[in-house]
Design a protein around this motif. Structure first.
Motif, PDB file in Angstrom:
ATOM      1  N   SER B 275       0.831  -1.211   0.000  1.00 38.63           N
ATOM      2  CA  SER B 275       0.000   0.000   0.000  1.00 38.63           C
ATOM      3  C   SER B 275       0.863   1.258   0.000  1.00 38.63           C
ATOM      4  CB  SER B 275      -0.941   0.009   1.197  1.00 38.63           C
ATOM      5  OG  SER B 275      -0.188   0.137   2.386  1.00 38.63           O
ATOM      6  N   GLY B 276       2.165   1.124   0.313  1.00 38.82           N
ATOM      7  CA  GLY B 276       3.020   2.304   0.331  1.00 38.82           C
ATOM      8  C   GLY B 276       3.634   2.625  -1.017  1.00 38.82           C
ATOM      9  N   VAL B 277       3.563   1.675  -1.966  1.00 41.82           N
ATOM     10  CA  VAL B 277       4.149   1.918  -3.288  1.00 41.82           C
ATOM     11  C   VAL B 277       3.338   2.999  -3.995  1.00 41.82           C
ATOM     12  CG1 VAL B 277       4.546   0.895  -5.547  1.00 41.82           C
ATOM     13  CG2 VAL B 277       5.054  -0.411  -3.496  1.00 41.82           C
ATOM     14  N   PRO B 278       3.992   4.044  -4.510  1.00 40.48           N
ATOM     15  CA  PRO B 278       3.243   5.112  -5.187  1.00 40.48           C
ATOM     16  C   PRO B 278       2.479   4.558  -6.395  1.00 40.48           C
ATOM     17  CG  PRO B 278       5.500   5.779  -4.800  1.00 40.48           C
ATOM     18  CD  PRO B 278       5.423   4.344  -4.441  1.00 40.48           C
ATOM     19  N   THR B 279       1.325   5.170  -6.677  1.00 42.36           N
ATOM     20  CA  THR B 279       0.475   4.620  -7.725  1.00 42.36           C
ATOM     21  C   THR B 279       1.100   4.751  -9.101  1.00 42.36           C
ATOM     22  OG1 THR B 279      -0.670   6.708  -7.758  1.00 42.36           O
ATOM     23  CG2 THR B 279      -1.656   4.947  -6.474  1.00 42.36           C
ATOM     24  N   VAL B 280       1.997   5.735  -9.279  1.00 41.08           N
ATOM     25  CA  VAL B 280       2.627   5.894 -10.589  1.00 41.08           C
ATOM     26  C   VAL B 280       3.506   4.669 -10.872  1.00 41.08           C
ATOM     27  CG1 VAL B 280       4.620   7.203  -9.736  1.00 41.08           C
ATOM     28  CG2 VAL B 280       3.877   7.519 -12.058  1.00 41.08           C
ATOM     29  N   VAL B 281       4.027   4.054  -9.812  1.00 41.15           N
ATOM     30  CA  VAL B 281       4.825   2.841  -9.975  1.00 41.15           C
ATOM     31  C   VAL B 281       3.933   1.685 -10.419  1.00 41.15           C
ATOM     32  CG1 VAL B 281       6.339   1.212  -8.803  1.00 41.15           C
ATOM     33  CG2 VAL B 281       6.471   3.633  -8.258  1.00 41.15           C
ATOM     34  N   TYR B 282       2.767   1.575  -9.795  1.00 42.14           N
ATOM     35  CA  TYR B 282       1.821   0.536 -10.221  1.00 42.14           C
ATOM     36  C   TYR B 282       1.419   0.743 -11.681  1.00 42.14           C
ATOM     37  CZ  TYR B 282       0.996  -1.470  -5.615  1.00 42.14           C
ATOM     38  OH  TYR B 282       1.138  -2.111  -4.433  1.00 42.14           O
ATOM     39  N   MET B 320      -3.160  -3.247  -5.391  1.00 41.28           N
ATOM     40  CA  MET B 320      -2.908  -2.115  -4.514  1.00 41.28           C
ATOM     41  C   MET B 320      -3.878  -2.097  -3.327  1.00 41.28           C
ATOM     42  SD  MET B 320      -3.242   1.873  -5.462  1.00 41.28           S
ATOM     43  CE  MET B 320      -4.989   1.901  -5.136  1.00 41.28           C
ATOM     44  N   LEU B 321      -5.104  -2.578  -3.570  1.00 42.92           N
ATOM     45  CA  LEU B 321      -6.140  -2.465  -2.531  1.00 42.92           C
ATOM     46  C   LEU B 321      -6.121  -3.640  -1.545  1.00 42.92           C
ATOM     47  CD1 LEU B 321      -9.104  -1.153  -4.693  1.00 42.92           C
ATOM     48  CD2 LEU B 321      -7.753   0.120  -3.038  1.00 42.92           C
ATOM     49  N   ILE B 322      -5.336  -4.703  -1.836  1.00 43.40           N
ATOM     50  CA  ILE B 322      -5.318  -5.871  -0.943  1.00 43.40           C
ATOM     51  C   ILE B 322      -5.021  -5.478   0.513  1.00 43.40           C
ATOM     52  CG2 ILE B 322      -4.082  -8.002  -0.374  1.00 43.40           C
ATOM     53  CD1 ILE B 322      -3.795  -8.508  -3.343  1.00 43.40           C
ATOM     54  N   PRO B 323      -3.912  -4.763   0.770  1.00 43.77           N
ATOM     55  CA  PRO B 323      -3.609  -4.453   2.168  1.00 43.77           C
ATOM     56  C   PRO B 323      -4.683  -3.594   2.817  1.00 43.77           C
ATOM     57  CG  PRO B 323      -2.119  -3.302   0.691  1.00 43.77           C
ATOM     58  CD  PRO B 323      -2.883  -4.260  -0.137  1.00 43.77           C
ATOM     59  N   PHE B 324      -5.307  -2.748   2.014  1.00 45.27           N
ATOM     60  CA  PHE B 324      -6.377  -1.886   2.527  1.00 45.27           C
ATOM     61  C   PHE B 324      -7.504  -2.746   3.091  1.00 45.27           C
ATOM     62  CE2 PHE B 324      -9.684   1.346   2.032  1.00 45.27           C
ATOM     63  CZ  PHE B 324      -9.006   2.449   2.487  1.00 45.27           C
TER      64      PHE B 324
END
Lengths: 431, 458
Positions: B275-282, B320-324
């Motif tokens: 969840s800390g990885v910036p979305t631009v990286v995703y 990205m939303l898994i940890p959330f």
């Protein structure tokens, strides 16, 4: 007794906790299956994370080195004259040097192809050196310049020599020239400091992150200077002084909602209010920092309130007891004790701000700018927007640059989060 | 000049502090007890100078450019601005500004040169005026504050009142931000709806914002029906939730009930990394790895997969939303009272049965709240879809196709130079308003569900 011993043979029976039966086995199996699913889910998430990091590292590590060629260049006074500096035929001088090393290349018809081995910016390396020291004109000097992207990719093994010539960006003759230079020991792949020290460029072999790093620095500095005092002020008021009334509740609800507003909406706010109404400059890190400050503030407020809450009431009561005023208690005793927690929250908030891209795109921080900003009001890019620009660029060399830029960004994030964890472990007090 | 003003202000504020403190110390040295410590007399002077003058400087900085631009435009000779649209007037202003920076193209007309000169002199005059006002105002306040020093003066209360006011102002910034967002979105959206009827926007099924920029340009007329855009958002969001929900919930169930402490200690922080990885990286991950892989698989199976298929963007968003979701579900499961769990185990239920038949149903409201918050995130997520999803709005629910989303359209409409007088730009604000309303509604609903559920067990 008879009932119990016979129970295995006749009639419907109730299951026993001590005896294993098919039904219990089934229930235990169901338990295991659920566990298996859970482990599977975790492994899926881990695998994706692994693929993510592995793909970035495998494409990005090549950008941390850069193929350079070292040339013995005769600075021909016929091409480069002192009185015409900083103009001059630097490219011709470099090409002549290359041609002298490639006997099978025709000086007339192949000049253009040979020149393309070198990066388009190679001439500026030579120019800067000559301008700094015009006495070099007429001498033979040794200079190391980057090669252009196709040859850089060739050297890094990203070009498959077995593919048909027509489908390659370098043809067989060019490969031959490059190999000739390589066997002559003129090719080297040193660490690519240009990635950090150069600003952006259209040519991947010259493009660097300097402008983006400087822009991000200004933006984060602005963000910190605005969100840190305001966030702490708001948190102290809400936690220690605010009366329990409608207004305080409304502020609370507002802060919680702001934390969940999509980042692109903050970009719209910045575009309409900061740029259109206030007339602040486009693409400026200051405006970016201002926008990020609004987004970081809820994080800081929430972290500060938690840190203030963690300070035991006995501290407050003791200070009040010796005659301190309410504000003296807070600013002299509670706030210093809560500072480690506040700083941890602030660093985490800034780390989030570092990765934000969408609001910066809307205020134009994705412009193509070839020099680093010298003040927060100059047009600039930021690290995440630079990644976005490079990811959109078609040249092969930009793929590895993008991955490398992402690795730099992730490196900063790890550093900041590590700092936050260190602060927490070092200064956190259990009461 | 601004820096100079700040320096003058800082110098006068600090000297006010020293002046008043030494005055108070002098009274104390004379044998009289002062009501407040000398330090508070100094602090009162410092804040009295600093706060109002700082506000003055900030107001000046905000108003400087628009006011001077308005004066220059207003001062242009009659006739030159006739029949000009707002955009053309902006262009004239930009030309004049570039002349002041010494960048001229050809020979500008005399009135532009004159205006440029006027602009330069206005700026210089305004800056000078500001510095003088700052210095004078600070000095006047300093003078009056210095006269207040007396043994009876309640300097501590006075200083604390100012600090209190400052803190209240800080917390009002949160309200101001919300008001700013709502006002900016509503105002620009209102201007959009003056050009495009609300009904066309809400119920139109065509989204073609490429309107002609010049009058004589050949281009589509432009259609602003947001249904295909929101449909695309729904498609991508559904893909994301279909991936994130099962993985997130199973992870939470395992971590909460089965995992040994040591496993939990490793898995939780690693999931937090996701969840800390910036979305631009995703986003880059989606175009670098996921989309080509999906297209390759599709080609092997003989299915045509679009190069920016909704599956790639949605799938990566799901990761990205898994940890959330897992952390929300974990919290909800932990919050179920221990007695329920112990009771179930005591009746002979296995741990899996306890989880699925007792804990999970009891935690459902909290879990649903978490999932709703994740949905709101998925709708508002921007960078992944900007990089990996398509630009063309289509009325399709096929996830293999290329679809676009609300956030993609906002960014593409506003990227590059923007003029605030055409529906193309303003449409982004209408979309932004819908996005804001949608996410706010979902968030409020989710928080209400979570809160209600907490009350059951409290």
């Amino acid at each position: 007794m008879a009932d119990i011993t016979n129970s295995g043979t006749g009639g419907p029976r109730k299951s026993s906790l001590t005896e294993s039966s098919a039904k219990i086995a089934k229930r235990k199996r169901a338990d295991l299956i659920l566990q298996g699913f859970g482990i599977g889910a975790i492994l899926t998430a881990f695998t994706v994370l692994f693929i993510l990091v592995a793909s970035l590292v495998s494409t990005g590590y090549t950008a941390f080195v850069q193929t350079h060629v070292t040339l013995q260049v005769f600075v021909d006074p016929a091409e480069v004259a002192e009185e015409r500096l900083p103009r001059g035929g630097f490219q011709e001088v470099l090409t002549a040097s290359l041609l002298s090393n490639l006997p099978d290349a025709d000086p007339e018809s192949d000049a253009r192809a040979v020149r393309n081995i070198l990066s388009n910016g190679a001439q500026f390396y030579l120019r800067d050196r000559i301008v700094a020291n015009p006495s070099l004109i007429g001498q033979t000097i040794s200079i190391t310049v980057p090669v252009s992207d196709p040859f850089d990719q060739l050297n890094k093994g990203n070009v498959d020599r077995a593919t048909p010539e027509a489908q390659r960006r370098v043809n067989d003759r060019e490969i031959g020239w490059f190999d000739a230079l390589d066997t002559a020991g003129m090719i080297a792949t040193p660490l690519n400091w240009g990635l950090i020290t150069n600003a952006d460029s259209r040519f991947p072999e010259l493009a660097g992150l300097r402008g983006a790093l400087v822009g991000t620095f200004w933006a984060l500095l602005t963000c910190f200077l605005i969100s840190f005092p305001i966030g702490i002020g708001a948190a102290i008021y809400l936690e220690e002084f605010a009366p329990k009334n409608k207004l305080s509740d409304f502020i609370e609800v507002n802060i919680n909602n702001l934390a969940a507003v999509p980042s692109v909406v903050f970009g719209l706010l910045a575009l309409a209010v900061f740029l259109n109404w206030f007339g602040l400059p486009r693409s400026a890190p200051f405006v970016g920092g201002l926008t990020l400050a609004l987004m970081t503030m809820p994080t800081i407020i929430i972290a500060t309130r938690a840190a203030l809450k963690a300070v035991p009431p006995s501290i407050r009561e003791a200070a009040l007891g010796v005659g301190a005023s309410k504000q003296q208690v807070v600013f002299g005793h509670v706030l210093p004790l809560a500072m480690p927690g506040i700083l941890t929250g602030t660093i985490i908030g800034l780390a989030q701000a570092l990765g934000e891209t969408a609001p910066l795109l809307l205020i134009g921080m994705n412009a193509f700018i070839t020099s680093a900003a010298s003040s927060p009001f100059d047009a600039s890019t930021a690290l995440p927007t630079q990644i976005f620009i490079w990811a959109d660029s078609p040249e092969r060399g930009f793929v590895s640059r993008t991955s490398a830029a992402i690795l730099v960004l992730l490196g900063f994030l790890v550093l900041m989060n590590g700092m936050a964890i260190y602060l927490r472990n070092k200064f956190e007090r259990r009461w | 000049m601004t820096l100079l003003a700040f320096m003058i202000l800082a110098a006068l504020a600090v000297s006010g502090f020293l002046l008043n403190r030494s005055a108070a110390l002098a009274i104390q040295a004379g044998g009289t007890r002062t009501h407040s410590l000398a330090y508070f007399h100094g602090l009162y002077a410092l804040l009295s100078v600093l706060v109002p003058v700082f506000v003055v400087i900030c107001v000046y900085l905000v108003l400087k450019t628009p006011v001077i631009n308005g004066m220059v435009i207003g001062g242009l000779p009659d006739g030159v601005l006739d029949d000009m649209s707002a955009g053309q007037v902006d262009l004239v202003l930009a030309t004049i500004q570039s002349i002041t920076r010494g960048q001229t193209f050809g020979t500008p007309p005399d009135w532009q040169l004159a205006a440029a000169e006027r602009l330069t002199s206005l700026y210089a005059g305004a800056d000078l005026l500001m510095v003088v006002v700052v210095a004078a105002l600070s000095a006047v306040i300093l003078f009056f504050v210095r006269r207040q020093v007396a043994a009876e003066f309640r300097a501590r209360q006075a200083a604390e009142r100012i600090v209190h006011g400052l803190m209240v102002a800080c917390s009002l910034v949160a309200i101001l931000t919300t008001v700013g967002i709502v006002f900016a979105l509503v105002y620009e959206a209102y201007r959009f709806f003056e050009m495009v009827p609300v009904m066309d926007f809400l119920f139109g099924t065509r989204w073609e914002p490429q309107i002609p920029i010049r009058a004589d340009q050949v281009a589509a007329v432009g259609a602003f029906g947001w249904l295909p855009v929101i449909l695309g958002t729904v498609v991508i969001g559904t893909v994301a939730m279909l991936i994130a929900t099962p993985i997130g919930l199973l992870t939470a169930i395992y971590l909460n009930e089965f995992a040994p402490k040591s496993v939990r200690a490793v898995v939780k922080p690693v999931l937090e990394i996701l969840s800390g990885v910036p979305t631009v990286v995703y986003g880059f991950f989606a175009i670098l790895v996921v989309a080509p892989a999906l297209r390759g698989t599709g080609a092997d199976l003989g299915i045509a997969v679009s190069s920016n298929t909704a599956l790639a963007a949605g799938g990566v968003m799901g990761i990205m939303l898994i940890p959330f979701i897992s952390s929300f579900a974990d919290d909800a499961l932990t919050a179920v009272p221990r007695s329920l769990r112990d009771g179930s185990l005591a009746l002979g239920a296995t741990r899996g049965e306890t989880m699925l038949k007792v804990l999970f149903p009891a935690a459902i409201p909290g879990i649903v709240g978490g999932i709703l918050l994740a949905v709101s995130r998925a709708i508002g997520e921007t960078m992944i879809v900007v990089m990996a999803a398509g630009l063309i709005a289509r009325m399709t629910i096929n996830p293999l196709d290329s679809v676009t989303t609300v956030t993609v359209q906002i960014v593409t409409l506003l990227i590059g130079d923007t003029a605030f007088d055409n529906p193309k730009t303003l449409a982004a604000f209408a979309l932004g308003l819908m996005l804001f309303i949608l996410t706010l509604g979902i968030n409020i609903l989710a928080l209400r569900i979570v809160r209600k559920y907490r009350e059951i067990y409290d």
